[in-house]
Design a protein around this motif. Sequence first.
Motif, PDB file in Angstrom:
ATOM      1  N   LEU A  42       0.860  -1.185   0.000  1.00 54.06           N
ATOM      2  CA  LEU A  42       0.000   0.000   0.000  1.00 54.06           C
ATOM      3  C   LEU A  42       0.899   1.239   0.000  1.00 54.06           C
ATOM      4  O   LEU A  42       1.716   1.417   0.893  1.00 54.06           O
ATOM      5  CB  LEU A  42      -0.886   0.013   1.248  1.00 54.06           C
ATOM      6  CG  LEU A  42      -1.852   1.216   1.338  1.00 54.06           C
ATOM      7  CD1 LEU A  42      -3.017   1.036   0.366  1.00 54.06           C
ATOM      8  CD2 LEU A  42      -2.373   1.391   2.746  1.00 54.06           C
ATOM      9  N   PRO A  43       0.785   2.080  -1.020  1.00 52.60           N
ATOM     10  CA  PRO A  43       1.739   3.191  -1.112  1.00 52.60           C
ATOM     11  C   PRO A  43       1.409   4.323  -0.149  1.00 52.60           C
ATOM     12  O   PRO A  43       0.872   5.359  -0.542  1.00 52.60           O
ATOM     13  CB  PRO A  43       1.632   3.629  -2.577  1.00 52.60           C
ATOM     14  CG  PRO A  43       0.270   3.193  -3.011  1.00 52.60           C
ATOM     15  CD  PRO A  43      -0.101   1.990  -2.183  1.00 52.60           C
ATOM     16  N   ALA A  44       1.712   4.116   1.114  1.00 48.33           N
ATOM     17  CA  ALA A  44       1.391   5.123   2.132  1.00 48.33           C
ATOM     18  C   ALA A  44       2.567   5.370   3.062  1.00 48.33           C
ATOM     19  O   ALA A  44       2.391   5.807   4.190  1.00 48.33           O
ATOM     20  CB  ALA A  44       0.164   4.677   2.922  1.00 48.33           C
ATOM     21  N   GLY A  45       3.763   5.067   2.595  1.00 47.70           N
ATOM     22  CA  GLY A  45       4.967   5.451   3.333  1.00 47.70           C
ATOM     23  C   GLY A  45       5.395   4.518   4.443  1.00 47.70           C
ATOM     24  O   GLY A  45       6.394   4.761   5.107  1.00 47.70           O
ATOM     25  N   GLY A  46       4.652   3.426   4.659  1.00 46.81           N
ATOM     26  CA  GLY A  46       4.962   2.539   5.771  1.00 46.81           C
ATOM     27  C   GLY A  46       6.296   1.827   5.646  1.00 46.81           C
ATOM     28  O   GLY A  46       6.901   1.460   6.649  1.00 46.81           O
ATOM     29  N   HIS A  47       6.772   1.679   4.417  1.00 45.26           N
ATOM     30  CA  HIS A  47       7.995   0.888   4.206  1.00 45.26           C
ATOM     31  C   HIS A  47       9.222   1.499   4.860  1.00 45.26           C
ATOM     32  O   HIS A  47      10.223   0.832   5.058  1.00 45.26           O
ATOM     33  CB  HIS A  47       8.247   0.720   2.707  1.00 45.26           C
ATOM     34  CG  HIS A  47       8.702   1.988   2.042  1.00 45.26           C
ATOM     35  ND1 HIS A  47      10.035   2.278   1.835  1.00 45.26           N
ATOM     36  CD2 HIS A  47       8.022   3.055   1.581  1.00 45.26           C
ATOM     37  CE1 HIS A  47      10.144   3.460   1.256  1.00 45.26           C
ATOM     38  NE2 HIS A  47       8.930   3.952   1.085  1.00 45.26           N
ATOM     39  N   ALA A  48       9.148   2.795   5.191  1.00 47.05           N
ATOM     40  CA  ALA A  48      10.329   3.478   5.731  1.00 47.05           C
ATOM     41  C   ALA A  48      10.312   3.536   7.262  1.00 47.05           C
ATOM     42  O   ALA A  48      11.099   4.255   7.854  1.00 47.05           O
ATOM     43  CB  ALA A  48      10.425   4.883   5.149  1.00 47.05           C
ATOM     44  N   PHE A  58      15.882   4.196   8.540  1.00 47.91           N
ATOM     45  CA  PHE A  58      14.423   4.264   8.613  1.00 47.91           C
ATOM     46  C   PHE A  58      14.004   5.562   9.307  1.00 47.91           C
ATOM     47  O   PHE A  58      14.770   6.133  10.084  1.00 47.91           O
ATOM     48  CB  PHE A  58      13.867   3.059   9.378  1.00 47.91           C
ATOM     49  CG  PHE A  58      13.973   1.775   8.610  1.00 47.91           C
ATOM     50  CD1 PHE A  58      12.891   1.279   7.904  1.00 47.91           C
ATOM     51  CD2 PHE A  58      15.167   1.061   8.578  1.00 47.91           C
ATOM     52  CE1 PHE A  58      12.994   0.104   7.185  1.00 47.91           C
ATOM     53  CE2 PHE A  58      15.279  -0.117   7.863  1.00 47.91           C
ATOM     54  CZ  PHE A  58      14.184  -0.601   7.162  1.00 47.91           C
ATOM     55  N   VAL A  59      12.779   5.974   9.041  1.00 46.54           N
ATOM     56  CA  VAL A  59      12.272   7.191   9.678  1.00 46.54           C
ATOM     57  C   VAL A  59      12.077   6.956  11.174  1.00 46.54           C
ATOM     58  O   VAL A  59      12.370   7.810  11.994  1.00 46.54           O
ATOM     59  CB  VAL A  59      10.928   7.618   9.046  1.00 46.54           C
ATOM     60  CG1 VAL A  59      10.422   8.902   9.685  1.00 46.54           C
ATOM     61  CG2 VAL A  59      11.073   7.788   7.550  1.00 46.54           C
ATOM     62  N   GLN A  86      13.666   9.808   4.325  1.00 48.75           N
ATOM     63  CA  GLN A  86      14.337   8.546   4.638  1.00 48.75           C
ATOM     64  C   GLN A  86      13.629   7.395   3.954  1.00 48.75           C
ATOM     65  O   GLN A  86      12.410   7.397   3.839  1.00 48.75           O
ATOM     66  CB  GLN A  86      14.363   8.321   6.155  1.00 48.75           C
ATOM     67  CG  GLN A  86      15.556   8.955   6.807  1.00 48.75           C
ATOM     68  CD  GLN A  86      15.167   9.713   8.046  1.00 48.75           C
ATOM     69  OE1 GLN A  86      14.120   9.504   8.614  1.00 48.75           O
ATOM     70  NE2 GLN A  86      16.044  10.613   8.454  1.00 48.75           N
ATOM     71  N   THR A  87      14.416   6.413   3.514  1.00 49.64           N
ATOM     72  CA  THR A  87      13.857   5.420   2.606  1.00 49.64           C
ATOM     73  C   THR A  87      13.905   3.997   3.138  1.00 49.64           C
ATOM     74  O   THR A  87      13.564   3.068   2.431  1.00 49.64           O
ATOM     75  CB  THR A  87      14.588   5.461   1.260  1.00 49.64           C
ATOM     76  OG1 THR A  87      15.973   5.204   1.485  1.00 49.64           O
ATOM     77  CG2 THR A  87      14.428   6.811   0.605  1.00 49.64           C
ATOM     78  N   GLY A  88      14.350   3.815   4.384  1.00 50.29           N
ATOM     79  CA  GLY A  88      14.301   2.484   4.968  1.00 50.29           C
ATOM     80  C   GLY A  88      15.008   1.424   4.149  1.00 50.29           C
ATOM     81  O   GLY A  88      14.429   0.366   3.883  1.00 50.29           O
ATOM     82  N   ASP A 108       7.638   2.782  -5.966  1.00 49.48           N
ATOM     83  CA  ASP A 108       6.498   1.960  -5.534  1.00 49.48           C
ATOM     84  C   ASP A 108       5.633   2.641  -4.481  1.00 49.48           C
ATOM     85  O   ASP A 108       4.435   2.450  -4.446  1.00 49.48           O
ATOM     86  CB  ASP A 108       7.014   0.630  -4.970  1.00 49.48           C
ATOM     87  CG  ASP A 108       7.985  -0.028  -5.915  1.00 49.48           C
ATOM     88  OD1 ASP A 108       7.563  -0.365  -7.034  1.00 49.48           O
ATOM     89  OD2 ASP A 108       9.170  -0.167  -5.549  1.00 49.48           O
ATOM     90  N   ASP A 109       6.275   3.372  -3.597  1.00 51.75           N
ATOM     91  CA  ASP A 109       5.522   4.052  -2.538  1.00 51.75           C
ATOM     92  C   ASP A 109       6.066   5.473  -2.418  1.00 51.75           C
ATOM     93  O   ASP A 109       7.013   5.737  -1.694  1.00 51.75           O
ATOM     94  CB  ASP A 109       5.683   3.298  -1.213  1.00 51.75           C
ATOM     95  CG  ASP A 109       4.858   3.949  -0.106  1.00 51.75           C
ATOM     96  OD1 ASP A 109       4.309   5.045  -0.323  1.00 51.75           O
ATOM     97  OD2 ASP A 109       4.775   3.349   0.986  1.00 51.75           O
ATOM     98  N   ALA A 137       4.596   8.150  -1.342  1.00 54.64           N
ATOM     99  CA  ALA A 137       3.831   9.036  -0.455  1.00 54.64           C
ATOM    100  C   ALA A 137       4.720  10.029   0.290  1.00 54.64           C
ATOM    101  O   ALA A 137       4.415  11.215   0.369  1.00 54.64           O
ATOM    102  CB  ALA A 137       3.026   8.195   0.542  1.00 54.64           C
ATOM    103  N   ALA A 138       5.830   9.545   0.839  1.00 57.57           N
ATOM    104  CA  ALA A 138       6.680  10.437   1.635  1.00 57.57           C
ATOM    105  C   ALA A 138       7.317  11.503   0.749  1.00 57.57           C
ATOM    106  O   ALA A 138       7.467  12.660   1.154  1.00 57.57           O
ATOM    107  CB  ALA A 138       7.757   9.630   2.357  1.00 57.57           C
TER     108      ALA A 138
END
Lengths: 297, 232, 286
Positions: free
Chosen positions: A31-37, A295-296, B79-81, B90-91, B93-94
């Motif tokens: 889901l492209p909502a920034g969670g990956h970071a 990571f953030v 930041q990109t994790g 892909d994402d 949003a940030a």
Amino acid sequence: MRQDIGEGRGAGMRDRPSGDAALLLLADSRLPAGGHAHSGGAEEAVRLGTITGPEDLARFLRGRLATAGLVTAALAAAACELAAATADHPAEPYGQADGDGNTPDAGTDADPARPWRRLDAEADARTASPAQREASRVQGRLLIRTARRIWPSAVLDTLAKAVPEGAHHPIALGAAAASAGCDPYQAAMAAAYNSVTGPATAAVRLLGLDPVTVHRLLADLAPALNDAAHAACASLIDDVVPDGAPQNGPAHNAATQNGAAAKTRGSGWPALPGHTAPALDLLAEGHLNNPMKLFVS
Amino acid sequence: MGAQHDDLHDAADPHGRALRLGIGGPVGSGKTALVAALCRSLGPSMRLGVVTNDIYTTEDAEFLRRAGVLDPERILAVQTGCCPHTAIRDDIAANLDAVETLEERFGPLDLVIVESGGDNLTATFSRGLADRQIFVLDVSGGDKVPRKGGPGVTTADLLVVNKTDLAPLVGADLTVMSRDAAAVRDGRPVLFTSLREDRSAHSVAEWVTSLVNTWKHANDHVHEHTTPTTAA
Amino acid sequence: MTTPPSGPAASRASVTARAVITTEAAGGRTRLETLRSDPPLTLRQTGPGLVHLVSTAAGPLGGDHLLLVIDVAPGTELEVRSVASTLVLPGSSPGDSVMVVDARVGAGASLRFSPEPTVLAAGCSHRMAVRLSLAEDANVVWREEIVFGRHGERPGRCRTRFDATVAGRPLLRQELLIGDPAVDASPAVYGDARCVGSTLIAGPAWDAVRDQKGERRATIGDGWATLPLAGPGVLASALAQDTVELRSRLERAESMADVYAGHMAGENGACRAATDTSGGRRAVAW
């Protein structure tokens, strides 16, 4: 707001066919909502050496789910319930003076933003760490941005305006879940699931762990995830739409009869779970001091 | 805190906003040096913002801030994790949040540059984030890189081959690189630079200027004939 | 509460007790209007505006239901301490031991609550609930320290709930679960710590600046953190191996609280009240 959200409630929200598929979309890490970071404290735990391998990670995830996971699940369920209950309120009156000449900022009962701010304040009170509040609001803001394009709804518009700096992530998740057609249990499940998948993925990347081993850990957590989602919903008092709540029409028409409803709306929120994890607080704050972080949070 | 994004416009909706230019390419090819050079060349005549996607926190952003090429407030870091390509493809949003935060704080802007974290040859920008993109290679990676292609090399609106001053030292044949790039790029432009020697990247700056002018003109044109409905 | 019995469970009958402390303003000074002990909750006035909890029986034991009501009247000051740590034991009666503290702090009043640690003995099953209701400009320092078992002992189970509100708005809601081995040892929760402690320091001096963008940064050290809350307060938080280390870390975290206090603190009385109620020991460097 999609039509089916308000209507589905009376018939039992779990009957709606869209919920399960929407849950998959919401919980998907793609889901492209920034969670990956966001690593949810895992990066700092790796840096400090308290997560070094699958055994530590398993304990980390179990503890995270039992604390932050349960709290976010309960808040998401409450937000989803609130969203479903207020779906009949049109978004348009927001920003206009209501029938009594009060501005919404005065916090009248008819102001649809007010319960969202109250619920968001409940999330604040359960998040002592400012780093975690910030991470939660950033993720909430990004999720609302994404969800408003995927599942446009008056509820998401209301929430975006009610908490312009970004609602807490579980609040945003609950509102997005309702807009996508999920019920509170599904919202809780998505929140609980998110609370462990982010750190798990981060650990795979940071430690080079075998991704299959780590997914096995997540699979082992499945019963605990179910329990967390159930506990989250059990903690809700289903008082959001008592008898006599307005079914439609301008909110101010219902202001008087709505007095009792306004009083009881969210009366169960103070008792929602508040399980805290002192180590996560320390990890979140320590993370901010790490100049080499990936990571953030 | 971030911007209040009450508008619902599609990210690619160009109405009334700055051109978003992605700059990608492998680690060490000179992306950050190119961003600095563009700020130097374009800063005096354009309203700029920069978003960096660092692998390690804010290193690139700090480099740019120290370089003094742009008001430090106009440089935001995302930041990109561990996954720089995820954040631009892909994402997004940030990154969108950062771009719109800059536009809200300093807008209207003419150009927002989004620099990707150093990644591999397959990393390209989502069209939801970047209107146009530049892919930066350098000759030290070998003159076979353009021939090998990859989405960055083949589809970027501009391919920049940097560090031409090193070509004799690493035995890279610029003619071969030029010919191979032309073969896979279907007529899209390729520029050769040495940012060490040309700290303002004149040729690239010229290309970007023309892009921004076209963008503005297209926007003005659009505004004459349509009513922007949802753009804030 | 004082002498840890050596046996696994003390053998008295379970009790229900309700003790009360209320203050009133008398000519600009604080007077204790009510001081009602109810064993095992025994209260002694030990100074002006200072009350000590004194143990007169073992426990709490399983089946005990203990309630302490504190009402600090507007404009008055109260400090509550205990003479020794509290040892929570399993009882002969079935059921949890329950300790509830219901505290109200009125306008311009201040309360300092800093009892000695609660030790969770093996086999105990304990619940603690604190409901702390603050008026808009009330001040509070509220410390809680919990020790996971006596030396070399696994703790029983404990669940705590802490709810602090300011003029009805939520300031801090926290629950701790102790005694589930899968969670206790989690690096996300307590890690290898055997003690957990926190101190809520709240009052108008910590009202967040409204136009401030973003969150204030916490102050952290080895095993402790000073966390500025979203509302008017800070939470000092610490994890440690033993009570001495816990107290030392917690006091360091508490000492950073004034970093987050607004400049108006001196005028509105927050500093003065907090200093006055800290008794002989100034844990907080005001």
